[in-house]
Design an enzyme around this catalytic site. Structure first.
Site: not given
Ligand code: RB5
Length: 149
Positions: A9-10, A66-69, A71-72, A99, A135
């Site tokens: 994402d962005h 994504c920003g934190t990984g 959400g993805m 594993h 495993h």
């Molecule tokens: C986008 O602002 C942010 O919420 C997304 O990239 C991600 O970090 C979600 O988990």
């Protein structure tokens, strides 16, 4: 592993651009499923595109940023057959291949630097599933309990 579906994402766009450069340099086959600029988008759409391409066997594995990984990772793990792992260290990247037979790597572009992210990608792509029976049994349990198969 080779033939990699990649998306962000962005929030993950800048790191994805660096990782794609690295994949090119290393000679990996890949496809970028977007996003293609830093305009705000919704990560579940991109997690789904990559996950679907893997479950349809068009690609062997995926990298989602994504920003934190987080959400993805949450979104990709909803897709049957996807084992997505959020890794911000190379030890976890190796262990999740050995594993968990992880088929999607997720990372946060706002969490780690480029050098570490490249090492995580390299480690993850170059580590094989151990094939150890304990495993395999655990992965079969995930399919049975959560995916009804
Ligand atoms: C986008 O602002 C942010 O919420 C997304 O990239 C991600 O970090 C979600 O988990």
């Amino acid at each position: 592993m080779n033939n990699i579906a990649v998306a962000s994402d962005h929030g993950g766009y800048d790191l994805k651009t660096e990782i794609i450069g690295y994949l090119k340099e290393m000679g990996y086959a890949y496809r970028d499923f977007g996003c293609y600029d830093k305009k705000a988008v919704h990560y579940p759409d991109y997690a789904y595109k990559v996950s679907q391409a893997i479950t349809e066997k068009e690609f062997e594995c995926g990298i989602l940023i994504c920003g934190t990984g987080i959400g993805m990772s949450i979104a990709a793990n909803k897709v049957k057959g996807i084992r997505a792992s959020l890794c911000h260290d190379s030890f976890s990247a190796r262990m999740t291949r050995e594993h968990n037979d992880s088929n999607v790597l997720t990372m946060g572009g706002r969490v780690i630097g480029i050098g570490l992210a490249k090492d995580i990608v390299k480690t993850w792509l170059n580590t094989e599933f151990s094939q150890e029976s304990r495993h395999i049994v655990r992965l079969q349990k995930i399919d049975k309990i959560y995916n009804n198969c």
